[in-house]
Design a protein around this motif. Structure first.
Motif, short mmCIF file in Angstrom:
data_model
loop_
_atom_site.label_atom_id
_atom_site.label_comp_id
_atom_site.label_asym_id
_atom_site.label_seq_id
_atom_site.Cartn_x
_atom_site.Cartn_y
_atom_site.Cartn_z
N ASP A 188 0.86 -1.18 0.00
CA ASP A 188 0.00 0.00 0.00
C ASP A 188 0.89 1.22 0.00
O ASP A 188 1.57 1.49 0.98
CB ASP A 188 -0.87 -0.05 1.26
CG ASP A 188 -2.05 0.88 1.16
OD1 ASP A 188 -2.91 0.80 2.03
OD2 ASP A 188 -2.11 1.66 0.20
N THR A 189 0.94 1.95 -1.11
CA THR A 189 1.90 3.05 -1.20
C THR A 189 1.25 4.41 -0.95
O THR A 189 1.88 5.44 -1.14
CB THR A 189 2.54 3.08 -2.60
OG1 THR A 189 1.50 3.04 -3.57
CG2 THR A 189 3.45 1.89 -2.79
N ARG A 190 -0.01 4.41 -0.50
CA ARG A 190 -0.62 5.71 -0.24
C ARG A 190 -0.10 6.25 1.08
O ARG A 190 0.01 5.50 2.05
CB ARG A 190 -2.12 5.57 -0.14
CG ARG A 190 -2.77 5.09 -1.39
CD ARG A 190 -4.21 4.75 -1.10
NE ARG A 190 -4.31 3.59 -0.25
CZ ARG A 190 -5.37 3.29 0.49
NH1 ARG A 190 -6.41 4.09 0.46
NH2 ARG A 190 -5.40 2.21 1.23
N HIS A 203 10.76 5.30 -1.88
CA HIS A 203 9.31 5.33 -2.08
C HIS A 203 8.96 5.43 -3.55
O HIS A 203 8.03 4.77 -4.03
CB HIS A 203 8.70 6.51 -1.31
CG HIS A 203 7.21 6.55 -1.41
ND1 HIS A 203 6.50 7.68 -1.73
CD2 HIS A 203 6.29 5.58 -1.26
CE1 HIS A 203 5.22 7.41 -1.76
NE2 HIS A 203 5.06 6.13 -1.48
N ARG A 206 9.27 2.09 -5.05
CA ARG A 206 8.16 1.18 -4.70
C ARG A 206 6.91 1.54 -5.48
O ARG A 206 6.19 0.65 -5.95
CB ARG A 206 7.89 1.27 -3.19
CG ARG A 206 8.70 0.32 -2.37
CD ARG A 206 8.19 0.30 -0.95
NE ARG A 206 8.64 1.49 -0.24
CZ ARG A 206 9.72 1.52 0.54
NH1 ARG A 206 10.45 0.46 0.69
NH2 ARG A 206 10.05 2.62 1.16
N ARG B 75 8.64 0.46 13.69
CA ARG B 75 9.20 1.53 12.87
C ARG B 75 8.67 2.89 13.27
O ARG B 75 9.36 3.89 13.16
CB ARG B 75 8.85 1.28 11.41
CG ARG B 75 9.73 0.29 10.75
CD ARG B 75 9.67 0.47 9.27
NE ARG B 75 10.13 -0.72 8.61
CZ ARG B 75 10.02 -0.92 7.32
NH1 ARG B 75 9.42 -0.01 6.57
NH2 ARG B 75 10.50 -2.01 6.79
N GLU B 76 7.41 2.90 13.68
CA GLU B 76 6.84 4.19 14.05
C GLU B 76 6.98 4.49 15.52
O GLU B 76 6.38 5.42 16.01
CB GLU B 76 5.36 4.19 13.71
CG GLU B 76 5.12 4.18 12.25
CD GLU B 76 3.74 3.70 11.97
OE1 GLU B 76 2.83 4.15 12.69
OE2 GLU B 76 3.58 2.87 11.07
N ARG B 102 -2.71 2.83 10.31
CA ARG B 102 -1.45 3.57 10.34
C ARG B 102 -0.31 2.69 9.83
O ARG B 102 0.49 3.12 8.99
CB ARG B 102 -1.19 4.00 11.78
CG ARG B 102 -0.14 5.03 11.91
CD ARG B 102 0.23 5.20 13.38
NE ARG B 102 1.46 5.90 13.48
CZ ARG B 102 1.55 7.22 13.64
NH1 ARG B 102 0.46 7.95 13.72
NH2 ARG B 102 2.72 7.79 13.72
N LYS B 104 -0.58 0.02 7.92
CA LYS B 104 -0.79 -0.33 6.52
C LYS B 104 -0.27 0.75 5.60
O LYS B 104 0.37 0.49 4.59
CB LYS B 104 -2.29 -0.52 6.24
CG LYS B 104 -2.72 -1.95 6.23
CD LYS B 104 -3.94 -2.22 5.42
CE LYS B 104 -5.19 -1.61 5.95
NZ LYS B 104 -6.38 -2.33 5.52
N HIS B 105 -0.55 2.00 5.97
CA HIS B 105 -0.13 3.09 5.09
C HIS B 105 1.35 3.36 5.21
O HIS B 105 2.02 3.60 4.22
CB HIS B 105 -0.94 4.35 5.41
CG HIS B 105 -2.37 4.20 5.06
ND1 HIS B 105 -3.39 4.53 5.90
CD2 HIS B 105 -2.95 3.70 3.96
CE1 HIS B 105 -4.55 4.26 5.33
NE2 HIS B 105 -4.31 3.77 4.14
N MET B 106 1.87 3.31 6.40
CA MET B 106 3.26 3.67 6.55
C MET B 106 4.19 2.60 6.00
O MET B 106 5.31 2.86 5.63
CB MET B 106 3.59 3.92 8.03
CG MET B 106 2.87 5.10 8.64
SD MET B 106 3.13 6.63 7.72
CE MET B 106 4.59 7.23 8.53
N GLY B 108 4.02 1.11 3.25
CA GLY B 108 4.28 1.27 1.83
C GLY B 108 5.18 2.44 1.52
O GLY B 108 5.52 2.68 0.37
N LEU B 109 5.56 3.15 2.55
CA LEU B 109 6.33 4.37 2.31
C LEU B 109 7.83 4.14 2.43
O LEU B 109 8.26 3.25 3.12
CB LEU B 109 5.90 5.44 3.31
CG LEU B 109 4.42 5.83 3.23
CD1 LEU B 109 4.12 6.91 4.23
CD2 LEU B 109 4.10 6.33 1.83
#
Lengths: 226, 109
Positions: A188-190, A203, A206, B75-76, B102, B104-106, B108-109
């Motif tokens: 999930d890259t959002r 990022h 990815r 990580r957070e 939180r 799930k979104h982080m 992917g970053l």
């Protein structure tokens, strides 16, 4: 004087009396009915448990059995507690159509030993499907449950039917959600609002991997699609 | 209270002669003390296993696995421990979902 004595390996059975035949028939009918009933018996506590139905046709045997075994134990509930009490009742239909990949129909062997010398019985999956279409799936689930005191009670919550018909009340059944089999899950890259990526370059890579557009492939340095 | 009385008091509920006959009761009670010593340490491990199983089930309902979830929390720098996470998963599902989102979104970053 010589006497020829014939030893037969099988002792001759007593001729079936009419009473015995009737008793046998009644027992067979009762067994068939018990198999086809919708009552779950001898199980600790079914209050509040869901009755879930899953269609096995086309599903890979082991992957489905793993999911079902997990649900039978109650391990997909946040209120899980060890013991046989927290799992749902799972009804499996079309178990005769469960899929085996490769040549497992002929090459997958089930072994048993009768206890006698030379008594290793080896049967292929196809044999077992012919003998009892539901046996293969039930055995797969049985072998995936922990071998403890609760194993038998947990298996009683599993009902497997070879075809599409089942004996449960359709209105009370909940369809079981199976995760679609994805080999590589796209991350999930959002980014949530107001948050930035930890590492913008990583990022970007990815995001490019997930998007797989032409421009993205260029940034990754992949070969252009033919 | 004599030593013998203490042993019989500790042997209440045992099976057979172990609750009534001193020679056997003494053995079983000493064994029970050994088990209690060991299991005071095992109790902490057992509870942690249960919390982990519950958190796993709860995060999978949201499409995230336990290992991904814990990795994301680390990580957070979210220091909520597994006991509380398991409690949240059962009693405060919305709070739990906020944590899972939180992560799930982080991730992917």
């Amino acid at each position: 004087r010589l006497r020829l004595v014939v030893h037969s390996r099988v002792t001759p059975r007593a001729p079936r009396t009419p009473h015995t035949a009737r008793v046998v028939l009644v027992v067979l009918v009762v067994c068939a009915l018990a198999e086809m009933s919708n009552v779950i018996k001898n199980v600790p506590n079914l209050a509040g448990m869901r009755y879930r139905i899953v269609d096995a046709s086309g599903e890979v045997l082991g992957r489905l059995a793993s999911r079902v075994a997990r649900a039978l134990q109650g391990k997909d509930k946040p209120t899980y507690a060890p013991g046989a009490g927290s799992g749902d009742v799972i009804v499996v239909v079309n178990a005769a159509d469960v899929a085996l990949t490769g040549k497992k129909m002929t090459d997958k062997k089930y072994y048993r030993h009768t206890g006698y010398v030379g008594g290793l019985v080896e049967r292929s999956a196809r044999d077992m499907f012919e003998r009892d279409p539901t046996w293969v799936f039930r055995k797969a689930v049985e072998r995936m449950l922990p071998r403890n005191v609760h194993a038998r009670e947990t298996m009683r919550k599993l009902r497997v039917f070879p075809g599409r018909e089942h004996t449960f009340d359709e209105t009370k059944l909940v369809r079981m959600q199976l995760e679609p089999r994805v080999l590589v899950k796209a991350p999930d890259t959002r980014a949530p609002e107001g948050m930035m990526a930890f590492n913008p370059e990583a990022h970007a890579r990815r995001v490019a991997l997930v998007e797989k557009s032409e421009a993205a492939r260029k940034t990754l340095g992949h070969r252009p699609r033919a | 209270m004599t030593v013998r009385e203490k042993i019989f008091a500790a042997a209440k509920g045992m099976r057979g002669r172990a609750k009534n006959c001193i020679k056997i009761a003494r053995n079983r009670v000493e064994k029970s003390w050994q088990y209690q010593y060991r299991d005071r340490r095992n109790k902490k491990r057992d509870w942690r296993r249960l919390w982990i199983t519950r958190i796993n089930a709860a995060t999978r309902e949201h499409g995230v696995k336990y290992n991904e979830f814990i990795n994301g929390l680390g990580r957070e720098n979210v220091c909520v421990d597994r006991k509380i996470l398991a409690e949240l998963a059962v009693n405060e599902p919305h709070s739990f979902k906020a944590l899972v989102d939180r992560v799930k979104h982080m991730r992917g970053l």
